[in-house]
Design a protein around this motif. Structure first.
Motif, PDB file in Angstrom:
ATOM      1  N   LEU A  70       1.037  -1.117   0.300  1.00 58.39           N
ATOM      2  CA  LEU A  70      -0.189   0.233   0.429  1.00 58.39           C
ATOM      3  C   LEU A  70       0.582   1.226  -0.113  1.00 58.39           C
ATOM      4  CD1 LEU A  70      -2.925   1.375   0.079  1.00 58.39           C
ATOM      5  CD2 LEU A  70      -2.235   0.805   2.077  1.00 58.39           C
ATOM      6  N   ILE A  71       1.509   0.800   0.577  1.00 56.71           N
ATOM      7  CA  ILE A  71       2.890   2.478   0.623  1.00 56.71           C
ATOM      8  C   ILE A  71       3.514   2.800   0.280  1.00 56.71           C
ATOM      9  CG2 ILE A  71       4.496   3.375   2.180  1.00 56.71           C
ATOM     10  CD1 ILE A  71       3.514   1.316   4.593  1.00 56.71           C
ATOM     11  N   ALA A  72       4.469   1.493  -0.936  1.00 57.26           N
ATOM     12  CA  ALA A  72       5.134   1.298  -1.956  1.00 57.26           C
ATOM     13  C   ALA A  72       3.419   2.339  -2.928  1.00 57.26           C
ATOM     14  CB  ALA A  72       5.513   0.261  -2.936  1.00 57.26           C
ATOM     15  N   GLY A  73       2.561   1.825  -3.323  1.00 54.45           N
ATOM     16  CA  GLY A  73       1.518   1.885  -4.189  1.00 54.45           C
ATOM     17  C   GLY A  73       1.155   3.333  -4.234  1.00 54.45           C
ATOM     18  N   VAL A  74       1.393   4.022  -3.446  1.00 58.79           N
ATOM     19  CA  VAL A  74       1.169   5.691  -3.141  1.00 58.79           C
ATOM     20  C   VAL A  74       2.350   6.190  -3.149  1.00 58.79           C
ATOM     21  CG1 VAL A  74       0.796   7.976  -1.719  1.00 58.79           C
ATOM     22  CG2 VAL A  74      -0.912   5.479  -0.999  1.00 58.79           C
ATOM     23  N   ILE A  75       3.317   6.286  -3.041  1.00 57.66           N
ATOM     24  CA  ILE A  75       4.439   6.874  -3.468  1.00 57.66           C
ATOM     25  C   ILE A  75       4.838   6.150  -5.087  1.00 57.66           C
ATOM     26  CG2 ILE A  75       7.275   5.915  -3.674  1.00 57.66           C
ATOM     27  CD1 ILE A  75       6.753   5.576  -0.770  1.00 57.66           C
ATOM     28  N   ALA A  76       3.918   5.446  -5.976  1.00 59.46           N
ATOM     29  CA  ALA A  76       4.071   4.878  -7.055  1.00 59.46           C
ATOM     30  C   ALA A  76       3.390   6.195  -7.946  1.00 59.46           C
ATOM     31  CB  ALA A  76       3.903   3.562  -7.756  1.00 59.46           C
ATOM     32  N   VAL A  78       2.284   8.684  -6.935  1.00 63.67           N
ATOM     33  CA  VAL A  78       2.880  10.022  -6.888  1.00 63.67           C
ATOM     34  C   VAL A  78       3.874  10.409  -8.121  1.00 63.67           C
ATOM     35  CG1 VAL A  78       3.719  12.308  -5.557  1.00 63.67           C
ATOM     36  CG2 VAL A  78       2.177  10.695  -4.604  1.00 63.67           C
ATOM     37  N   ILE A  79       4.736   9.291  -7.542  1.00 63.24           N
ATOM     38  CA  ILE A  79       5.725   8.874  -9.513  1.00 63.24           C
ATOM     39  C   ILE A  79       5.027   9.513 -10.834  1.00 63.24           C
ATOM     40  CG2 ILE A  79       7.478   8.485  -9.992  1.00 63.24           C
ATOM     41  CD1 ILE A  79       8.430   9.647  -7.108  1.00 63.24           C
ATOM     42  N   ALA A  80       3.886   8.825 -10.757  1.00 62.22           N
ATOM     43  CA  ALA A  80       3.214   8.629 -11.217  1.00 62.22           C
ATOM     44  C   ALA A  80       2.853  10.038 -12.569  1.00 62.22           C
ATOM     45  CB  ALA A  80       2.363   6.755 -11.865  1.00 62.22           C
ATOM     46  N   TRP A  81       2.018  10.320 -11.073  1.00 67.85           N
ATOM     47  CA  TRP A  81       1.380  12.170 -11.232  1.00 67.85           C
ATOM     48  C   TRP A  81       1.922  12.966 -11.546  1.00 67.85           C
ATOM     49  CZ3 TRP A  81       0.512  15.901  -8.157  1.00 67.85           C
ATOM     50  CH2 TRP A  81      -0.480  17.245  -8.404  1.00 67.85           C
ATOM     51  N   LYS A  82       3.257  12.849 -11.097  1.00 70.43           N
ATOM     52  CA  LYS A  82       4.268  13.710 -11.461  1.00 70.43           C
ATOM     53  C   LYS A  82       5.326  13.434 -12.660  1.00 70.43           C
ATOM     54  CE  LYS A  82       4.486  16.587  -7.604  1.00 70.43           C
ATOM     55  NZ  LYS A  82       4.119  17.286  -7.730  1.00 70.43           N
ATOM     56  N   THR A  83       5.567  12.490 -12.885  1.00 71.09           N
ATOM     57  CA  THR A  83       6.721  12.133 -14.097  1.00 71.09           C
ATOM     58  C   THR A  83       5.674  11.705 -15.263  1.00 71.09           C
ATOM     59  OG1 THR A  83       6.533   9.888 -13.503  1.00 71.09           O
ATOM     60  CG2 THR A  83       8.216  11.669 -12.287  1.00 71.09           C
ATOM     61  N   LYS A  84       4.644  11.117 -15.411  1.00 74.02           N
ATOM     62  CA  LYS A  84       3.351  10.298 -16.223  1.00 74.02           C
ATOM     63  C   LYS A  84       4.695   9.274 -17.056  1.00 74.02           C
ATOM     64  CE  LYS A  84       0.901  13.569 -16.218  1.00 74.02           C
ATOM     65  NZ  LYS A  84      -0.019  14.018 -14.731  1.00 74.02           N
ATOM     66  N   SER A  85       5.035   8.876 -16.487  1.00 73.02           N
ATOM     67  CA  SER A  85       6.918   7.643 -16.746  1.00 73.02           C
ATOM     68  C   SER A  85       6.322   6.298 -16.514  1.00 73.02           C
ATOM     69  CB  SER A  85       7.804   8.006 -17.026  1.00 73.02           C
ATOM     70  OG  SER A  85       8.788   7.053 -16.782  1.00 73.02           O
ATOM     71  N   VAL A  86       6.002   5.785 -17.428  1.00 70.03           N
ATOM     72  CA  VAL A  86       5.715   4.125 -17.076  1.00 70.03           C
ATOM     73  C   VAL A  86       6.790   3.662 -16.272  1.00 70.03           C
ATOM     74  CG1 VAL A  86       5.271   1.780 -17.850  1.00 70.03           C
ATOM     75  CG2 VAL A  86       3.712   3.503 -18.610  1.00 70.03           C
ATOM     76  N   VAL A  87       8.404   3.949 -16.562  1.00 67.74           N
ATOM     77  CA  VAL A  87       9.447   3.233 -16.051  1.00 67.74           C
ATOM     78  C   VAL A  87       9.631   3.879 -15.141  1.00 67.74           C
ATOM     79  CG1 VAL A  87      11.775   3.127 -16.747  1.00 67.74           C
ATOM     80  CG2 VAL A  87      10.253   2.602 -18.837  1.00 67.74           C
ATOM     81  N   THR A  89       7.971   5.169 -12.576  1.00 69.21           N
ATOM     82  CA  THR A  89       6.240   4.566 -11.638  1.00 69.21           C
ATOM     83  C   THR A  89       6.704   3.558 -11.258  1.00 69.21           C
ATOM     84  OG1 THR A  89       4.844   6.086 -13.425  1.00 69.21           O
ATOM     85  CG2 THR A  89       3.870   4.040 -11.221  1.00 69.21           C
ATOM     86  N   ILE A  90       7.215   2.512 -12.211  1.00 65.86           N
ATOM     87  CA  ILE A  90       7.547   1.177 -11.744  1.00 65.86           C
ATOM     88  C   ILE A  90       8.590   1.275 -11.438  1.00 65.86           C
ATOM     89  CG2 ILE A  90       8.649  -1.219 -12.670  1.00 65.86           C
ATOM     90  CD1 ILE A  90       6.800  -1.300 -15.027  1.00 65.86           C
ATOM     91  N   LEU A  91       9.782   2.098 -11.375  1.00 61.76           N
ATOM     92  CA  LEU A  91      11.174   1.888 -10.948  1.00 61.76           C
ATOM     93  C   LEU A  91      10.738   2.056  -9.250  1.00 61.76           C
ATOM     94  CD1 LEU A  91      13.709   3.033 -12.943  1.00 61.76           C
ATOM     95  CD2 LEU A  91      14.069   0.814 -12.191  1.00 61.76           C
ATOM     96  N   SER A  92      10.351   3.892  -9.031  1.00 63.16           N
ATOM     97  CA  SER A  92       9.713   3.984  -8.294  1.00 63.16           C
ATOM     98  C   SER A  92       9.089   3.056  -7.106  1.00 63.16           C
ATOM     99  CB  SER A  92       9.613   5.690  -7.892  1.00 63.16           C
ATOM    100  OG  SER A  92       7.924   4.850  -8.365  1.00 63.16           O
ATOM    101  N   GLY A  93       8.790   2.572  -7.528  1.00 65.41           N
ATOM    102  CA  GLY A  93       7.586   1.729  -6.278  1.00 65.41           C
ATOM    103  C   GLY A  93       8.508   0.178  -6.246  1.00 65.41           C
ATOM    104  N   MET A  94       8.845  -0.695  -6.898  1.00 67.07           N
ATOM    105  CA  MET A  94       9.829  -1.627  -7.224  1.00 67.07           C
ATOM    106  C   MET A  94      10.929  -1.276  -5.771  1.00 67.07           C
ATOM    107  SD  MET A  94       8.188  -3.879  -8.364  1.00 67.07           S
ATOM    108  CE  MET A  94       9.359  -5.165  -7.287  1.00 67.07           C
ATOM    109  N   ILE A  95      10.982  -0.635  -6.114  1.00 63.02           N
ATOM    110  CA  ILE A  95      12.337   0.160  -4.617  1.00 63.02           C
ATOM    111  C   ILE A  95      11.659   0.869  -3.561  1.00 63.02           C
ATOM    112  CG2 ILE A  95      14.299   1.872  -4.157  1.00 63.02           C
ATOM    113  CD1 ILE A  95      14.903   2.268  -8.077  1.00 63.02           C
ATOM    114  N   SER A  96      10.729   1.283  -3.748  1.00 66.02           N
ATOM    115  CA  SER A  96      10.188   1.684  -2.164  1.00 66.02           C
ATOM    116  C   SER A  96       9.158   0.110  -1.079  1.00 66.02           C
ATOM    117  CB  SER A  96       8.885   2.656  -3.093  1.00 66.02           C
ATOM    118  OG  SER A  96       9.226   3.690  -3.083  1.00 66.02           O
TER     119      SER A  96
END
Lengths: 105, 219
Positions: A70-76, A78-87, A89-96
């Motif tokens: 849930l926490i990693a998903g929320v971070i992802a 925010v990143i998806a919203w800021k960057t509009k980038s699939v790559v 989003t996936i990287l930030s979510g997995m690392i989180s």
């Protein structure tokens, strides 16, 4: 139904939808209620899949600090919203997720 | 690539995983099929869910159809097969620049028509974009299958499914009705998680879509 039949039918229906207006109705406009409805389908279906993936732990709703997904998903989100980038989003979510799983262990 | 990794993790055989990229050739529905197969969902429900996700292709089809009217049936069949999200997105922009539509009225069948300015070569653009995307998609599926065979499950790579969908859904959330749709659909899916035959996703999506259309209508 085997995986092959699932693929064949899903593929056939997808193809027929792509073909529909090109082949049959030609130059006519799509009805406006239909086009207004279609626009909501992707957010509806995708959210219906994402929410259980984030909120459920072993089939139970888990809204606590232990729920790393849930926490990693929320971070992802925010990143998806800021960057509009699939790559990103996936990287930030997995690392989180990896960091949280390590911390919560 | 993510799709290849996920399909292998869901227990779909390598051959079927690769074949699905050619037969279905639609990224988000392939990932959904993979997820539902992994949860032992009945085949009929999987086909239904995948079809609902791909309903948006009706819009693409209607949108490009004025530009493809003069082509032969075999051209239409080929281009329809290649009409993915990405191919549509790049082609329609090119079409509109090269050959804007002008409205005309056909009294004999009582409909308003839209005619593109005459341009013989537009369909080659869609063919090129479609074939480029098709090859990329097949190759990256193969790469995902290879990768999926190497990476251990302890890496939680199944979470990339949720992350992929987050990346796909967020750009749709541009206004209040679509945000409302996503929230209603998501929470309904949580409530309906134990519904029979895994129909929860479809029920939740339907609830979200209805709320979206109603809230848009009110404005």
């Amino acid at each position: 139904m085997s995986i092959w039949w699932v693929m064949i039918f899903a593929g056939l229906f997808t193809f027929l939808m792509r073909l529909s207006f090109i082949l049959l109705i030609g130059r006519r406009d799509i009805p406006s209620l239909l086009s207004r409805t279609l626009r909501f389908i992707p957010p509806a279906v995708l959210s219906a899949i994402v929410f259980p993936e984030l909120f459920l732990t072993n089939g139970e709703v888990n809204i606590s600090i232990d729920n790393a997904r849930l926490i990693a998903g929320v971070i992802a989100i925010v990143i998806a919203w800021k960057t509009k980038s699939v790559v990103w989003t996936i990287l930030s979510g997995m690392i989180s997720l990896w960091i949280l799983q390590f911390l919560l262990r | 690539m993510i799709y290849g990794v996920l399909a292998l993790a869901a227990g779909i055989p390598t051959g079927a995983t690769q074949a699905m990229s050619a037969i279905v050739f639609a990224g988000s529905s392939q990932v959904v099929i993979t997820q539902l197969v992994g949860q032992n969902t009945p085949g009929l429900v999987i086909v239904l869910t995948a079809t609902v996700i791909n309903l948006r292709h009706l819009l693409y089809s209607a949108s490009v159809s004025p530009y493809l009217q003069k082509l032969s049936t075999s051209w239409k069949l080929l281009l329809a097969y290649l009409l993915t999200d990405e191919a549509y997105a790049v082609s329609i922009m090119h079409f509109q620049e090269e050959s804007p539509l002008t409205a005309s009225y056909d009294a004999s069948i009582d409909v308003n028509l839209k005619e593109p300015a005459d341009n013989q070569n537009l369909h080659w653009y869609l063919l090129g974009a479609g074939l480029a995307l098709w090859s990329t998609w097949q190759l990256s599926t193969a790469a995902g299958i290879l990768l999926g065979a190497i990476i251990p499950t302890s890496w939680s790579l199944d979470f990339t499914l949720a992350l992929t969908f987050i990346a796909l859904v967020v750009p749709y959330l541009k206004d209040k009705p679509s945000i409302l749709t996503a929230l209603v659909s998501g929470f309904t899916a949580l409530l309906a998680i134990n519904s029979p035959y895994k129909l929860g996703i479809l029920v939740a999506a339907l609830a979200g879509i209805i709320i979206g259309v109603i809230s848009e209508g009110k404005r």
